[in-house]
Design a protein around this motif. Structure first.
Motif, PDB file in Angstrom:
ATOM      1  N   ASN A   1       0.835  -1.202   0.000  1.00 19.47           N
ATOM      2  CA  ASN A   1       0.000   0.000   0.000  1.00 19.47           C
ATOM      3  C   ASN A   1       0.865   1.246   0.000  1.00 19.47           C
ATOM      4  O   ASN A   1       2.028   1.210   0.430  1.00 19.47           O
ATOM      5  N   VAL A   2       0.278   2.352  -0.455  1.00 20.27           N
ATOM      6  CA  VAL A   2       0.993   3.629  -0.356  1.00 20.27           C
ATOM      7  C   VAL A   2       1.179   3.983   1.114  1.00 20.27           C
ATOM      8  O   VAL A   2       2.261   4.377   1.550  1.00 20.27           O
ATOM      9  N   LEU A   3       0.117   3.847   1.898  1.00 26.98           N
ATOM     10  CA  LEU A   3       0.172   4.130   3.330  1.00 26.98           C
ATOM     11  C   LEU A   3       0.302   2.807   4.079  1.00 26.98           C
ATOM     12  O   LEU A   3      -0.451   1.867   3.815  1.00 26.98           O
ATOM     13  N   LYS A   4       1.247   2.741   5.002  1.00 25.61           N
ATOM     14  CA  LYS A   4       1.525   1.472   5.694  1.00 25.61           C
ATOM     15  C   LYS A   4       0.717   1.300   6.982  1.00 25.61           C
ATOM     16  O   LYS A   4       0.723   0.215   7.563  1.00 25.61           O
ATOM     17  N   CYS A   5       0.095   2.360   7.461  1.00 29.04           N
ATOM     18  CA  CYS A   5      -0.701   2.258   8.684  1.00 29.04           C
ATOM     19  C   CYS A   5      -2.157   2.574   8.366  1.00 29.04           C
ATOM     20  O   CYS A   5      -2.446   3.418   7.504  1.00 29.04           O
ATOM     21  N   ARG A   6      -3.061   1.940   9.070  1.00 32.79           N
ATOM     22  CA  ARG A   6      -4.485   2.183   8.838  1.00 32.79           C
ATOM     23  C   ARG A   6      -4.837   3.620   9.213  1.00 32.79           C
ATOM     24  O   ARG A   6      -4.494   4.076  10.333  1.00 32.79           O
ATOM     25  N   PRO A   7      -5.495   4.347   8.330  1.00 33.26           N
ATOM     26  CA  PRO A   7      -5.956   5.697   8.679  1.00 33.26           C
ATOM     27  C   PRO A   7      -6.874   5.637   9.900  1.00 33.26           C
ATOM     28  O   PRO A   7      -7.771   4.792   9.969  1.00 33.26           O
ATOM     29  N   ASP A   8      -6.632   6.524  10.854  1.00 38.76           N
ATOM     30  CA  ASP A   8      -7.424   6.489  12.089  1.00 38.76           C
ATOM     31  C   ASP A   8      -8.849   6.978  11.826  1.00 38.76           C
ATOM     32  O   ASP A   8      -9.107   7.738  10.889  1.00 38.76           O
ATOM     33  N   MET A   9      -9.744   6.503  12.667  1.00 35.74           N
ATOM     34  CA  MET A   9     -11.152   6.878  12.559  1.00 35.74           C
ATOM     35  C   MET A   9     -11.552   7.684  13.791  1.00 35.74           C
ATOM     36  O   MET A   9     -10.977   7.503  14.872  1.00 35.74           O
ATOM     37  N   PRO A  10     -12.532   8.579  13.634  1.00 39.37           N
ATOM     38  CA  PRO A  10     -13.028   9.293  14.815  1.00 39.37           C
ATOM     39  C   PRO A  10     -13.509   8.310  15.875  1.00 39.37           C
ATOM     40  O   PRO A  10     -14.007   7.227  15.538  1.00 39.37           O
ATOM     41  N   ALA A  11     -13.366   8.711  17.126  1.00 39.74           N
ATOM     42  CA  ALA A  11     -13.746   7.828  18.233  1.00 39.74           C
ATOM     43  C   ALA A  11     -15.175   7.338  18.075  1.00 39.74           C
ATOM     44  O   ALA A  11     -16.086   8.117  17.809  1.00 39.74           O
ATOM     45  N   GLY A  12     -15.346   6.045  18.197  1.00 36.61           N
ATOM     46  CA  GLY A  12     -16.677   5.455  18.135  1.00 36.61           C
ATOM     47  C   GLY A  12     -17.152   5.142  16.736  1.00 36.61           C
ATOM     48  O   GLY A  12     -18.228   4.555  16.566  1.00 36.61           O
ATOM     49  N   GLU A  13     -16.397   5.538  15.720  1.00 39.02           N
ATOM     50  CA  GLU A  13     -16.814   5.270  14.328  1.00 39.02           C
ATOM     51  C   GLU A  13     -16.121   4.023  13.795  1.00 39.02           C
ATOM     52  O   GLU A  13     -14.918   3.848  13.971  1.00 39.02           O
ATOM     53  N   ALA A  14     -16.901   3.184  13.129  1.00 43.52           N
ATOM     54  CA  ALA A  14     -16.346   1.974  12.524  1.00 43.52           C
ATOM     55  C   ALA A  14     -16.022   2.256  11.058  1.00 43.52           C
ATOM     56  O   ALA A  14     -16.292   3.336  10.546  1.00 43.52           O
ATOM     57  N   GLY A  15     -15.452   1.269  10.402  1.00 42.32           N
ATOM     58  CA  GLY A  15     -15.161   1.409   8.973  1.00 42.32           C
ATOM     59  C   GLY A  15     -13.777   1.947   8.710  1.00 42.32           C
ATOM     60  O   GLY A  15     -12.922   1.984   9.603  1.00 42.32           O
ATOM     61  N   ASN A  16     -13.569   2.340   7.487  1.00 46.97           N
ATOM     62  CA  ASN A  16     -12.260   2.825   7.059  1.00 46.97           C
ATOM     63  C   ASN A  16     -12.420   4.179   6.384  1.00 46.97           C
ATOM     64  O   ASN A  16     -13.478   4.506   5.866  1.00 46.97           O
ATOM     65  N   ARG A  17     -11.356   4.953   6.389  1.00 47.13           N
ATOM     66  CA  ARG A  17     -11.377   6.218   5.657  1.00 47.13           C
ATOM     67  C   ARG A  17     -10.210   6.257   4.677  1.00 47.13           C
ATOM     68  O   ARG A  17      -9.221   5.529   4.836  1.00 47.13           O
ATOM     69  N   LYS A  18     -10.351   7.145   3.699  1.00 45.41           N
ATOM     70  CA  LYS A  18      -9.270   7.327   2.736  1.00 45.41           C
ATOM     71  C   LYS A  18      -8.078   7.991   3.408  1.00 45.41           C
ATOM     72  O   LYS A  18      -8.255   8.876   4.249  1.00 45.41           O
ATOM     73  N   PRO A  19      -6.883   7.601   3.021  1.00 47.61           N
ATOM     74  CA  PRO A  19      -5.723   8.340   3.545  1.00 47.61           C
ATOM     75  C   PRO A  19      -5.679   9.741   2.972  1.00 47.61           C
ATOM     76  O   PRO A  19      -6.112   9.987   1.843  1.00 47.61           O
ATOM     77  N   LYS A  20      -5.161  10.682   3.769  1.00 51.87           N
ATOM     78  CA  LYS A  20      -5.045  12.067   3.308  1.00 51.87           C
ATOM     79  C   LYS A  20      -3.770  12.211   2.466  1.00 51.87           C
ATOM     80  O   LYS A  20      -2.781  11.493   2.686  1.00 51.87           O
ATOM     81  N   PRO A  21      -3.789  13.169   1.540  1.00 46.07           N
ATOM     82  CA  PRO A  21      -2.590  13.369   0.706  1.00 46.07           C
ATOM     83  C   PRO A  21      -1.325  13.571   1.531  1.00 46.07           C
ATOM     84  O   PRO A  21      -0.263  13.035   1.191  1.00 46.07           O
ATOM     85  N   ALA A  22      -1.428  14.322   2.625  1.00 50.32           N
ATOM     86  CA  ALA A  22      -0.235  14.570   3.455  1.00 50.32           C
ATOM     87  C   ALA A  22       0.260  13.279   4.090  1.00 50.32           C
ATOM     88  O   ALA A  22       1.477  13.061   4.222  1.00 50.32           O
ATOM     89  N   GLU A  23      -0.680  12.410   4.501  1.00 50.24           N
ATOM     90  CA  GLU A  23      -0.275  11.122   5.090  1.00 50.24           C
ATOM     91  C   GLU A  23       0.443  10.268   4.048  1.00 50.24           C
ATOM     92  O   GLU A  23       1.480   9.643   4.333  1.00 50.24           O
ATOM     93  N   MET A  24      -0.100  10.249   2.849  1.00 55.06           N
ATOM     94  CA  MET A  24       0.527   9.426   1.803  1.00 55.06           C
ATOM     95  C   MET A  24       1.900   9.985   1.420  1.00 55.06           C
ATOM     96  O   MET A  24       2.834   9.219   1.176  1.00 55.06           O
ATOM     97  N   ALA A  25       1.991  11.300   1.386  1.00 60.10           N
ATOM     98  CA  ALA A  25       3.285  11.907   1.037  1.00 60.10           C
ATOM     99  C   ALA A  25       4.334  11.571   2.094  1.00 60.10           C
ATOM    100  O   ALA A  25       5.508  11.355   1.777  1.00 60.10           O
ATOM    101  N   THR A  26       3.900  11.506   3.353  1.00 59.54           N
ATOM    102  CA  THR A  26       4.831  11.180   4.438  1.00 59.54           C
ATOM    103  C   THR A  26       5.329   9.744   4.322  1.00 59.54           C
ATOM    104  O   THR A  26       6.497   9.445   4.576  1.00 59.54           O
ATOM    105  N   CYS A  27       4.428   8.850   3.916  1.00 64.86           N
ATOM    106  CA  CYS A  27       4.763   7.417   3.890  1.00 64.86           C
ATOM    107  C   CYS A  27       5.383   6.970   2.564  1.00 64.86           C
ATOM    108  O   CYS A  27       6.042   5.931   2.504  1.00 64.86           O
ATOM    109  N   LEU A  28       5.164   7.736   1.510  1.00 62.57           N
ATOM    110  CA  LEU A  28       5.574   7.293   0.174  1.00 62.57           C
ATOM    111  C   LEU A  28       7.050   6.902   0.061  1.00 62.57           C
ATOM    112  O   LEU A  28       7.371   5.954  -0.672  1.00 62.57           O
ATOM    113  N   PRO A  29       7.967   7.581   0.765  1.00 63.14           N
ATOM    114  CA  PRO A  29       9.373   7.154   0.639  1.00 63.14           C
ATOM    115  C   PRO A  29       9.603   5.684   0.986  1.00 63.14           C
ATOM    116  O   PRO A  29      10.490   5.047   0.413  1.00 63.14           O
TER     117      PRO A  29
END
Ligand code: SF4
Length: 295
Positions: free
Chosen positions: A171-199
């Motif tokens: 994956n581009v992002l190696k860690c699961r994007p965090d979710m707001p407290a109490g919310e289930a499911g998954n969210r899209k990674p943010k561009p800044a998160e992907m840019a941080t992990c891309l190297p």
């Protein structure tokens, strides 16, 4: 007059006698879609019914079930035997993996993740599939594409005459994007998160040296390229990622939500382009999946 139609008025009976031979000739001249091949394509991109449930807010529209009722078997471990001419990449990849697994560049993800999802597969693979980020199941298992979308991806890989262990998945992002407290499911990674992990992914690519990269979904494309694109513009088109041919296609999760033959067919056409680029033999059966008429 045909005596098999007792009770019919004579004029209607004679009209039927005249028109039926014509209709039979027309039927013989029509090309009939080979049912077996069509069924094979259906099966190729389909999941067991237990993975799909109906969306009560949209009758008839299939949505992904909240939890799989069928356990996903763990993939067999990739061969650790380096081919002749090993350039020491196993050692370098092991060192890289150690660094990635202990990465703390994103403090908000460090606290929410179960584990870092490094990637899985053959370190000498000619083909690399790249997704966007781990979901809930991947975060728990520590492996990318192990849920419903992952099972569909494994089927597509199989139809390409590869095994999951022969290629590499990350994956581009190696860690699961965090979710707001109490919310289930998954969210899209943010561009800044992907840019941080891309190297990290770039380091993996530099060591694995794939001949082709397949980006699964627009988020993965944007994460790799660092700029927004539209799927309409990039799907099925060869792009370039640091000198490696990059083929964008739909994410398997999209196919789970849009189970039309037209969308399945687009993904398969993209995979045929990938096989051609890799110089892999393409069987008549593989070609025939989308040569049929009437789909
Ligand atoms: S998402 Fe990537 S960069 Fe951020 S903490 Fe995880 S491994 Fe590190």
């Amino acid at each position: 007059m045909n005596s098999d139609r007792p009770g019919l008025p004579q004029a209607l009976d004679e009209a039927l006698d005249a028109v039926l031979p014509i209709l039979n000739d027309m039927k013989k001249s029509l090309r009939v879609t080979p049912v077996a091949s069509r069924a094979a394509l259906d099966q190729l991109f389909s999941l067991p019914d237990s993975f799909i449930k109906k969306d009560p807010t949209s009758p008839g529209a299939p949505v992904v079930a909240a939890a799989p009722s069928v356990a996903v078997p763990p993939p067999a471990p990739a061969s650790k035997t380096p081919p002749a001419g090993d350039d020491g990449r196993l050692v370098k990849l092991a060192e890289l993996k150690t660094k990635i697994l202990s990465c703390t560049r994103c403090p908000h993800l460090v606290t929410s993740r179960t584990q870092v999802v490094y990637g899985v597969g053959n370190p000498f693979s000619e083909l690399l599939f790249v997704g966007e980020a781990p979901g809930e199941e991947e975060d728990l298992r520590g492996e990318p594409f192990v849920g419903k979308a992952g099972q569909l991806l494994t089927r597509i890989i199989g139809a390409m005459e590869y095994t999951r262990e022969e290629i590499f998945i990350a994956n581009v992002l190696k860690c699961r994007p965090d979710m707001p407290a109490g919310e289930a499911g998954n969210r899209k990674p943010k561009p800044a998160e992907m840019a941080t992990c891309l190297p990290w992914l770039r380091d993996q690519i530099d060591l694995i040296k794939p001949k082709v990269i397949v980006a699964l979904g627009l988020t993965a494309v944007e994460g790799l390229l660092g700029e927004p694109r539209t799927m309409r513009d990039v799907r099925g088109q060869w792009l370039d990622y640091h000198g490696v041919p990059l083929m964008p296609t739909y994410h398997p999760a999209y196919l789970l939500r849009n189970q039309t033959m037209a969308e399945k067919r687009k993904v398969w056409e993209d995979m045929l382009l990938v096989l051609e680029k890799l110089g892999r033999p393409i069987s008549t059966k593989q070609r025939g999946y989308f040569l049929e008429k009437g789909q």
